[in-house]
Write an enzyme that holds these catalytic residues in place. Structure first.
Site, PDB file in Angstrom:
ATOM      1  N   LYS A   1       4.929  -1.009   9.272  1.00  0.00           N
ATOM      2  CA  LYS A   1       3.657  -1.639   9.660  1.00  0.00           C
ATOM      3  C   LYS A   1       3.668  -3.129   9.339  1.00  0.00           C
ATOM      4  CE  LYS A   1       2.236  -1.730   5.256  1.00  0.00           C
ATOM      5  NZ  LYS A   1       1.853  -2.899   4.433  1.00  0.00           N
TER       6      LYS A   1
ATOM      7  N   THR B   1      -3.398  -3.778   7.366  1.00  0.00           N
ATOM      8  CA  THR B   1      -2.427  -4.864   7.284  1.00  0.00           C
ATOM      9  C   THR B   1      -2.498  -5.793   8.486  1.00  0.00           C
ATOM     10  OG1 THR B   1      -1.002  -3.280   6.138  1.00  0.00           O
ATOM     11  CG2 THR B   1      -0.006  -5.359   6.760  1.00  0.00           C
TER      12      THR B   1
END
Length: 337
Positions: A195, A252
């Site tokens: 990610k 994120t």
């Protein structure tokens, strides 16, 4: 009450140590910097990583690794990915001398450079059974700054040993920090690492001035890439719609607290990678992970066009706008193919 050694006094390690202490455990935080250890112990601050955050006065830090390990029931690694193997070797020496066999936990997110191994693999290689019980991965959507403020947070404790995962679950649980267990270590670690690559892309799009539609497209198709590569290495597909997959991806890719997002944002605004890394002052795990993901995709013949585009920008100095145009002009395909 458990005795816990937390290794790594960056923002995340410090916040987790502080949380565990508040949960009633005996905690020692290790850093390789004596001045930082003194600041944490004497001033109850860690200004470089957590400006203006006041730590629990009982939290102590040390620059001596053996001191941190004495009597530890649990050893929590929160060091940068590229330091994990080196620190693990030192921990083995200390545990062997102390004749201790704790549960090992890591809360870092990345793949080792050169070998591209997951961190649980690195720890298993370096730490023989005589020096450890199970290895547990603690991961999920969690910015240190939010946890420090008591924001509601949910993570995953993953291990091949479910009982060990449940032990770690109970260590961390409180009224704002909830932990779920999982046995898919591969999926949890791959989701956590990959990610960061997509977050660099999300930051770059923001820096270029793109809107919400673009960011949603990137995150959705980025998750498809993460899932494809993870499954190729044996992960369970459903893990990627959980906390360590889509959950971690959302936080994120959308928060200014994310170093990877901030790095991408600066790249989108025209800064060079060298300047971005110098300005950050902290490790940006997604940069090294991009190279690892690109090479693993080649190895497994997995289609990862977004990751490839980010690799081209970071490692081949290609123009971001050109890479976006190339992505958009690819031949049409089925969404779930």
């Amino acid at each position: 009450m458990k005795r816990i050694a937390v290794l790594g006094a960056g923002s995340w390690g410090t916040v987790l140590a502080n949380l565990l202490l508040k949960n009633g455990h005996e905690v020692t935080l290790w850093t390789h910097k004596p001045a930082q250890a003194a600041e944490i112990t004497q001033q109850h601050t860690n200004q470089h990583y957590l400006p203006d955050f006041v730590l629990e006065p009982e939290l102590t830090a040390t620059a001596d690794l053996k001191t941190a390990l004495v009597g530890a029931d649990v050893v929590l690694f929160v060091v940068p990915t590229n330091a994990t193997r080196e620190v693990a070797k030192k921990v083995v020496a200390g545990l062997t001398e102390l004749q201790q066999r704790p549960i090992i936990v890591h809360a870092s997110k990345g793949l080792e450079q050169q070998t591209h191994k997951r961190l649980s693999e690195v720890l298993a290689e370096e730490m023989p059974d005589a020096t450890r019980q199970a290895i547990v991965v603690l991961s999920g959507p969690s910015h240190a700054e939010d946890v420090a403020a008591g924001d509601i947070t949910s993570l995953t404790a993953a291990s091949n040993d479910l009982a060990a995962a449940e032990t770690i679950q109970q260590l961390f649980m409180n009224d704002y920090f909830r932990v779920y267990t999982n046995t898919d270590v591969i999926g949890v670690e791959m989701g956590a690492a990959l990610k960061n690559v997509i977050a660099i892309g999300a930051g770059a799009l923001h820096g270029l001035g793109y809107g919400d539609n673009t960011k949603a497209a990137l995150m959705t198709r980025g998750l498809a890439e993460i899932s494809r590569l993870g499954v190729a290495f044996g992960a369970e597909p459903l893990t990627f719609i959980g906390l360590s997959g889509v959950g971690d991806l959302i936080v994120t890719c959308t928060s200014v607290h994310s170093r990877n997002w901030r790095a991408g944002n600066q790249l989108g605004q025209g800064e060079s990678l060298a300047a971005v890394l110098k300005n950050m002052g902290m490790v940006v795990e997604g940069v090294a992970t991009t190279k690892a993901a690109y090479e693993l995709a080649q190895q497994k013949h997995v289609d990862m066009p977004i990751t490839t585009a980010i690799y081209h920008v970071l490692y081949e100095q290609k123009d971001i706008g050109t890479e976006i145009a190339t992505l958009m002009k690819r031949a049409g395909k089925m969404e779930l193919a």
